[in-house]
Design a protein around this motif. Structure first.
Motif, PDB file in Angstrom:
ATOM      1  N   ALA A 102       0.815  -1.215   0.000  1.00  0.00           N
ATOM      2  CA  ALA A 102       0.000   0.000   0.000  1.00  0.00           C
ATOM      3  C   ALA A 102       0.847   1.263   0.000  1.00  0.00           C
ATOM      4  N   SER A 103       2.044   1.193   0.565  1.00  0.00           N
ATOM      5  CA  SER A 103       2.883   2.380   0.622  1.00  0.00           C
ATOM      6  C   SER A 103       3.719   2.574  -0.639  1.00  0.00           C
ATOM      7  N   GLY A 104       3.712   1.620  -1.545  1.00  0.00           N
ATOM      8  CA  GLY A 104       4.470   1.761  -2.779  1.00  0.00           C
ATOM      9  C   GLY A 104       5.960   1.616  -2.571  1.00  0.00           C
ATOM     10  N   THR A 105       6.358   0.874  -1.574  1.00  0.00           N
ATOM     11  CA  THR A 105       7.785   0.740  -1.253  1.00  0.00           C
ATOM     12  C   THR A 105       8.552   0.073  -2.378  1.00  0.00           C
ATOM     13  N   MET A 106       7.960  -0.907  -3.039  1.00  0.00           N
ATOM     14  CA  MET A 106       8.667  -1.577  -4.129  1.00  0.00           C
ATOM     15  C   MET A 106       8.932  -0.609  -5.276  1.00  0.00           C
ATOM     16  N   TYR A 107       7.968   0.233  -5.575  1.00  0.00           N
ATOM     17  CA  TYR A 107       8.173   1.270  -6.593  1.00  0.00           C
ATOM     18  C   TYR A 107       9.317   2.199  -6.182  1.00  0.00           C
ATOM     19  N   ASN A 108       9.338   2.586  -4.908  1.00  0.00           N
ATOM     20  CA  ASN A 108      10.396   3.472  -4.422  1.00  0.00           C
ATOM     21  C   ASN A 108      11.761   2.810  -4.496  1.00  0.00           C
ATOM     22  N   VAL A 109      11.815   1.524  -4.199  1.00  0.00           N
ATOM     23  CA  VAL A 109      13.097   0.818  -4.248  1.00  0.00           C
ATOM     24  C   VAL A 109      13.563   0.665  -5.688  1.00  0.00           C
ATOM     25  N   ILE A 110      12.667   0.260  -6.592  1.00  0.00           N
ATOM     26  CA  ILE A 110      13.054   0.041  -7.989  1.00  0.00           C
ATOM     27  C   ILE A 110      13.501   1.341  -8.636  1.00  0.00           C
ATOM     28  N   ASN A 111      12.757   2.415  -8.404  1.00  0.00           N
ATOM     29  CA  ASN A 111      13.073   3.690  -9.049  1.00  0.00           C
ATOM     30  C   ASN A 111      13.994   4.590  -8.237  1.00  0.00           C
ATOM     31  N   LYS A 112      14.491   4.073  -7.112  1.00  0.00           N
ATOM     32  CA  LYS A 112      15.436   4.806  -6.252  1.00  0.00           C
ATOM     33  C   LYS A 112      14.881   6.166  -5.838  1.00  0.00           C
ATOM     34  N   ILE A 113      13.640   6.155  -5.342  1.00  0.00           N
ATOM     35  CA  ILE A 113      12.983   7.373  -4.882  1.00  0.00           C
ATOM     36  C   ILE A 113      13.496   7.682  -3.475  1.00  0.00           C
TER      37      ILE A 113
END
Length: 176
Positions: free
Chosen positions: A70-81
């Motif tokens: 729900a927090s989008g952590t995987m997106y943040n990890v993949i895109n180095k946010i």
């Protein structure tokens, strides 16, 4: 590297010996320990006495997976946010919430994921716990408290969405 040395200066490199990650003696010790411990492990599995048989471990894991998604952590990890960035006006301050559509920081996703997780945990709590309480007044108090906190969490998510995008939702959704 050997191919590079053979290609550029035209030197020959002899055979390269690459030993394995685990030596032969270590493999024998690991196999012996595995054979010795197998009966104990089988006995625990049959008796249902492992960590995988504990419902609290599974519940905590499912809450963690829900928060993670729900927090989008995987997106943040993949895109180095990044979680935060330095404020352009004052380099001594950090910005955790970026105003505008173009970019999202990791703290925004974590905050919204936390609010979603609060809402979902309260929903699960309401459906499982108050039904076992005998007193109607305590049930009502718990339900009102859960509804109040749920409305607060949803209101904060809608407020963050409106602040971030600049768009408005109908008045009945955020005037609570």
């Amino acid at each position: 590297m050997a191919e590079f040395i053979e290609a550029k200066p035209k030197l020959t490199v002899g055979p390269i010996h690459r030993p394995g990650f685990i030596s032969k003696k270590q493999k024998i010790i690991i196999i012996a320990l595995g054979l010795i411990l197998t009966p104990f492990l089988v006995r625990k599995i049959v008796a249902g006495n492992t960590l995988l048989h504990k419902k609290h471990i599974w519940m905590a894991g499912s809450v963690f997976v829900y928060f993670f998604s729900a927090s989008g952590t995987m997106y943040n990890v993949i895109n180095k946010i990044p979680i935060a960035m330095v404020d352009r006006d004052d380099p001594k301050k950090l910005v955790f919430f970026y105003d505008g559509n173009g970019m999202q920081l990791g703290a925004e996703g974590v905050t919204v994921g936390f609010l979603y997780t609060i809402f979902r945990l309260l929903l699960a709590f309401i459906t499982h716990v108050p039904v076992h309480v005998k007193s109607r007044n305590i049930q009502r108090l718990v339900m009102l408290l859960a509804i109040f906190v749920s409305f607060w969490a949803v209101k904060k998510v809608i407020y963050l969405y409106n602040w971030k995008t600049g768009s408005g939702l109908p008045a009945y959704t955020y005037r609570m």
